[in-house]
Structure formats: structure tokens, C-alpha cells
Design a protein around this motif. Structure first.
Motif, PDB file in Angstrom:
ATOM      1  N   LYS A   4      -3.022  13.523  -1.231  1.00 32.53           N
ATOM      2  CA  LYS A   4      -3.178  13.671  -2.669  1.00 32.53           C
ATOM      3  C   LYS A   4      -3.487  15.113  -3.006  1.00 32.53           C
ATOM      4  O   LYS A   4      -4.153  15.820  -2.264  1.00 32.53           O
ATOM      5  CB  LYS A   4      -4.308  12.775  -3.190  1.00 32.53           C
ATOM      6  N   GLU A 251       2.483  -1.481  -8.391  1.00 33.05           N
ATOM      7  CA  GLU A 251       1.932  -0.568  -7.391  1.00 33.05           C
ATOM      8  C   GLU A 251       0.713  -1.207  -6.733  1.00 33.05           C
ATOM      9  O   GLU A 251      -0.296  -1.446  -7.399  1.00 33.05           O
ATOM     10  CB  GLU A 251       1.524   0.746  -8.061  1.00 33.05           C
ATOM     11  N   THR A 253      -2.777  -1.906  -4.915  1.00 32.62           N
ATOM     12  CA  THR A 253      -4.055  -1.194  -4.930  1.00 32.62           C
ATOM     13  C   THR A 253      -4.518  -0.829  -3.524  1.00 32.62           C
ATOM     14  O   THR A 253      -5.027   0.269  -3.307  1.00 32.62           O
ATOM     15  CB  THR A 253      -5.119  -2.062  -5.621  1.00 32.62           C
ATOM     16  N   TRP A 366     -12.442   7.317  -5.316  1.00 31.00           N
ATOM     17  CA  TRP A 366     -11.413   6.483  -5.923  1.00 31.00           C
ATOM     18  C   TRP A 366     -10.704   7.288  -7.000  1.00 31.00           C
ATOM     19  O   TRP A 366     -11.247   8.239  -7.547  1.00 31.00           O
ATOM     20  CB  TRP A 366     -11.998   5.196  -6.513  1.00 31.00           C
ATOM     21  N   ARG A 368      -7.746   6.679 -10.343  1.00 31.00           N
ATOM     22  CA  ARG A 368      -6.826   5.865 -11.154  1.00 31.00           C
ATOM     23  C   ARG A 368      -6.295   6.767 -12.261  1.00 31.00           C
ATOM     24  O   ARG A 368      -7.070   7.298 -13.062  1.00 31.00           O
ATOM     25  CB  ARG A 368      -7.553   4.649 -11.723  1.00 31.00           C
ATOM     26  N   ASP A 376      -5.791   1.318  -8.920  1.00 28.37           N
ATOM     27  CA  ASP A 376      -6.818   2.085  -8.217  1.00 28.37           C
ATOM     28  C   ASP A 376      -6.289   2.478  -6.847  1.00 28.37           C
ATOM     29  O   ASP A 376      -5.543   1.723  -6.211  1.00 28.37           O
ATOM     30  CB  ASP A 376      -8.079   1.237  -7.982  1.00 28.37           C
ATOM     31  N   HIS A 377      -6.721   3.656  -6.377  1.00 25.98           N
ATOM     32  CA  HIS A 377      -6.480   4.039  -4.990  1.00 25.98           C
ATOM     33  C   HIS A 377      -7.774   4.607  -4.432  1.00 25.98           C
ATOM     34  O   HIS A 377      -8.559   5.230  -5.163  1.00 25.98           O
ATOM     35  CB  HIS A 377      -5.347   5.057  -4.880  1.00 25.98           C
ATOM     36  N   TYR A 379      -9.582   6.865  -1.265  1.00 23.45           N
ATOM     37  CA  TYR A 379      -9.307   7.887  -0.271  1.00 23.45           C
ATOM     38  C   TYR A 379     -10.579   8.246   0.495  1.00 23.45           C
ATOM     39  O   TYR A 379     -11.675   8.254  -0.073  1.00 23.45           O
ATOM     40  CB  TYR A 379      -8.738   9.147  -0.943  1.00 23.45           C
ATOM     41  N   GLU A 385      -5.542   7.896   2.390  1.00 22.65           N
ATOM     42  CA  GLU A 385      -5.801   6.602   1.784  1.00 22.65           C
ATOM     43  C   GLU A 385      -6.543   5.702   2.773  1.00 22.65           C
ATOM     44  O   GLU A 385      -6.166   5.595   3.949  1.00 22.65           O
ATOM     45  CB  GLU A 385      -4.498   5.941   1.347  1.00 22.65           C
TER      46      GLU A 385
END
Length: 410
Positions: A4, A251, A253, A366, A368, A376-377, A379, A385
Motif C-alpha cells: 500500500k 471486494e 475484506t 486498518w 477503508r 476494510d483492509h 495491514y 495485508e
């Protein structure tokens, strides 16, 4: 693995949050590289009847991504013997179940409402404080609900739960709402909701709801007797004309380990007893003080067992204790909205988080991008991730001002 932008900022946020949390009274930041030569496990403490871990279906590991340490994760989901791997748990489910939109049902967590019915079927449970930090409420995200006759009790909506349901493309189910804050969103075409006919709902689905007569006879308060039947839910979804399968641009989560692999996080701190708001005689607040919930990890089955109000949290439907494979603490900004104590929790943007799996704690952040259907993702400190292990996940939304109340220890 996907990197990211802004990793340095994410890591900085994680490090800043670490100074507020403790493991056994010591700052977490001082224990990021612990001695892992000894494996620490907790006694079962009454959880003797633990089911065996299900065997994975087949040996096929298709088109997956391999991490540096050899851990493989689920990316593509081909059909094998009529099944695919769930977006919510990573486990094998029939194609119809895994591809349909889950229900996200609001369930009270007051002591006077216990035990809840049917919530052990949830693939994900979200927990967050209610107004005036009085107690917590649950949102149960269920994809595999065909064997249930009903779920309950069912209670009212708060905007932050609705936002999390939208991130999963779930159909949102509730009985009541905080009208000034939820109404302007839930009555638009942005949301597919199944609601009892109450003030503030423009398009109700009353056929899905009823009262549990046994609870009424047992003396439960009326607010804790409302249920949603599965047959009524299905009728309402059809009548409302809601899309029942996931949207094309859905997508996921969570990122899950592939069959035959375990995300061990060996270099992370041990955490086999964890709590979102303190434990035993420790100070707790931020909405979690009333029930004092906590989880105990059992290394034999890689599950966390849930306790609250000084006892196991049970599902009345099958008389089993609630368990999960992964736990996430999502730290959020918040504010009090009015004199009634209604809250706003900011579920988009970015902030610190902690993920617990395999008896370990993984600090990170996190992210979003925006509300509605964005996911939400989560890391880790290095911007990778987080990899969850296959199974159920419990997500606690924690007010950032109360970060020093969380507990993670052995």
C-alpha cells in the motif's frame, strides 16, 4: 503480496497506538520481538468438549499467492465438487451459500437479553459500544443460515454497524433505529434492509419478524423478545426485490491462509487471553465495562473461546460456547452526538488495529477508502495485508480514547 502507498504513515500510526496498550502491564511496544523459544498454552478451564478440526476438502491449491515464508493464501476461488471457499471465513461452502449476500443482524448483548439464539452460525461478529457507553451490541453476519428457523433477539440499528454491513455487501436486518442518524441513510437506495415496521422506516418488512412467546412467558422484557424468522427473511428479500448474489465488483475484506497452511506469526507476541476493555479486576471502560468480555485461546483447536458477564457466552440454539479463529480490534475515532448519548464511530479512513490469531497478536493499521460498499483492509507493521486463518472472525470496534483499557496477555 500487495503493498500500500503510505506505508510509513501506517506504521507510524501503529507504533503510536502501541504505547497506549499493554501486555500484562508492560507496553506492547517493548515486546514486539519476544523470546519465542517457549510455547505458552492456556488450560482449557472447563472447555473439555472441543470438536475436532474439520478436514480440508481436497488437495487442490489453485492459483494462489505465495508469501516469503512459504505461506500460501486464497486469491482465486474455483469451484471444486460444487463448493468454493467463503469470502467471509475461507472455508469450503456450497456455491449458492458462498456467492449469496449474507444477512447482517443486530442482536442485543445486555445481560437481560441472554442467551442469544442462532448467533454461533455467524461467520463474522461485530461488537461495538452503545449510547452513553452503557454496554455493547452485536451485529452477526451470517451466510450459512438455512438450518436456522430464527435468530434473536433482534434490536435496533446504529449507523456505524450499518456502515460495516455495507462494507460486506450484506442485507442489513434490525428492529428499530436511531432515527435522526440512521434514517437519512437507511431509507435510500444505498441500503438493502429488512426492518420491522417502526417509526423512521419508510419501507418495512414486517413479515420477517415476530415475538418469542417462550421468552415472553419467561418474563423477558418486551424489547428482548423480538426475533427474525429465516422464512420471513427470505420472503421479505424476494418481495423487496433485493439482489441476492454478491455484486460484480465485490471486494473481500479478509485475506485467508490457503488449505494446509497456518498463519503462525511466530515472531509476534503471545496473546492467549485478550479483552477489548480490560479483564478481571483491571480497569475497563469505553462501553465494554458492563459485560467485561474476553477470549481465551486454546492451542488444541486454534480457537478463541468467548466469555462475558463472568460466564461462557452461549448460543441457546445449540447450547455451545461462542468461538472464533480470528479477532480484530479496530480502533476508531468517535464522538457523542446528543444528550441521549448516541455515538458516532468513524468506520472509514485509517487507524491502528490489532489482529489475534494462532495465539499471537499482530499490530498494524486498518484502512477503508470510503463508505458504502468499500471494504476494510488490515495491514501489519510492514504494510503487508494481514493473513487470517480460516474460520470465524470477531471484530471489536474500540474507541481510541480507551486504547489503554484493552488487554492482551497469557
Amino acid at each position: 503480496m500487495k503493498k500500500k502507498l503510505g506505508v510509513a504513515m501506517l506504521v507510524l500510526l501503529a507504533l503510536m497506538s502501541l504505547t497506549a496498550c499493554t501486555i500484562d502491564g508492560e507496553p506492547i511496544s517493548s515486546q514486539l520481538n519476544p523470546d519465542t523459544s517457549q510455547v505458552i498454552s492456556m488450560p482449557l478451564t472447563g472447555n473439555e468438549n472441543i470438536p475436532n478440526i474439520s478436514e480440508p476438502i481436497g488437495d487442490l491449491v489453485p492459483d494462489n499467492t505465495e508469501l516469503a515464508d512459504g505461506l500460501q493464501v486464497i486469491v482465486n476461488r474455483p469451484v471444486v465438487n460444487g463448493k468454493i471457499q467463503s469470502y467471509l471465513t475461507g472455508e469450503w461452502k456450497s456455491v449458492d451459500i458462498a456467492n449469496r449476500r449474507p444477512m447482517a443482524v443486530m442482536v442485543p448483548n445486555n445481560k437481560a437479553a441472554l442467551p442469544q439464539y442462532g448467533i454461533s452460525k455467524a461467520s463474522i461478529i461485530y461488537e461495538a459500544p452503545m449510547e452513553a457507553l452503557s454496554c455493547t451490541r452485536l451485529m452477526c453476519v451470517i451466510e450459512d443460515y438455512d438450518s436456522l428457523d430464527h435468530i434473536g433477539p433482534v434490536r435496533s440499528s446504529r449507523l456505524y454497524f450499518l456502515e460495516q454491513a455495507m462494507s460486506l455487501d450484506a442485507i442489513y436486518c434490525h428492529w428499530g433505529l436511531a432515527v435522526p442518524y440512521v434514517g437519512p441513510v437507511i431509507n435510500t437506495d444505498r441500503v438493502d434492509n429488512i426492518s420491522a415496521a417502526v417509526s423512521g422506516i419508510n419501507n418495512p418488512s414486517d413479515e420477517a419478524f415476530g415475538r418469542d412467546e417462550a421468552r415472553k412467558a419467561a418474563g423477558y422484557a418486551l424489547e428482548f423478545t423480538g426475533i427474525m424468522t429465516i422464512s420471513g427473511y427470505n420472503q421479505a428479500v424476494q418481495r423487496q426485490g433485493y439482489l441476492t448474489t454478491r455484486r460484480d465488483n465485490y471486494e473481500p475484506t479478509f485475506l485467508f491462509a490457503q488449505d494446509g497452511y497456518l498463519a503462525t506469526y511466530d515472531d509476534m507476541p503471545n496473546a492467549t487471553k485478550i479483552a477489548p476493555g480490560g479483564i478481571e479486576h483491571a480497569t475497563a471502560d469505553g462501553g465494554y465495562a458492563n459485560g467485561m468480555p474476553y477470549f481465551v485461546y486454546n492451542a488444541a483447536d486454534h480457537l478463541y473461546y468467548r466469555w462475558q458477564y463472568g460466564a461462557r457466552q452461549m448460543d441457546e440454539e445449540n447450547d455451545t460456547q461462542l468461538t472464533c479463529t480470528n479477532i480484530i480490534f479496530k480502533m476508531v475515532n468517535w464522538a457523542v452526538l446528543d444528550e441521549h448519548g448516541y455515538l458516532i464511530l468513524l468506520t472509514d479512513g485509517t487507524g491502528p488495529c490489532y489482529m489475534f490469531t494462532n495465539g499471537k497478536m499482530v499490530p498494524g493499521t486498518w484502512e477503508r477508502d470510503e463508505l458504502d460498499n468499500s471494504a476494510d483492509h488490515f495491514y501489519d507493521m510492514y504494510g503487508e495485508e494481514m493473513v487470517l486463518n480460516q474460520g470465524k472472525t470477531w471484530v471489536c470496534l474500540i474507541l481510541d480514547d480507551y486504547a489503554d483499557c484493552i488487554y492482551a496477555g497469557d
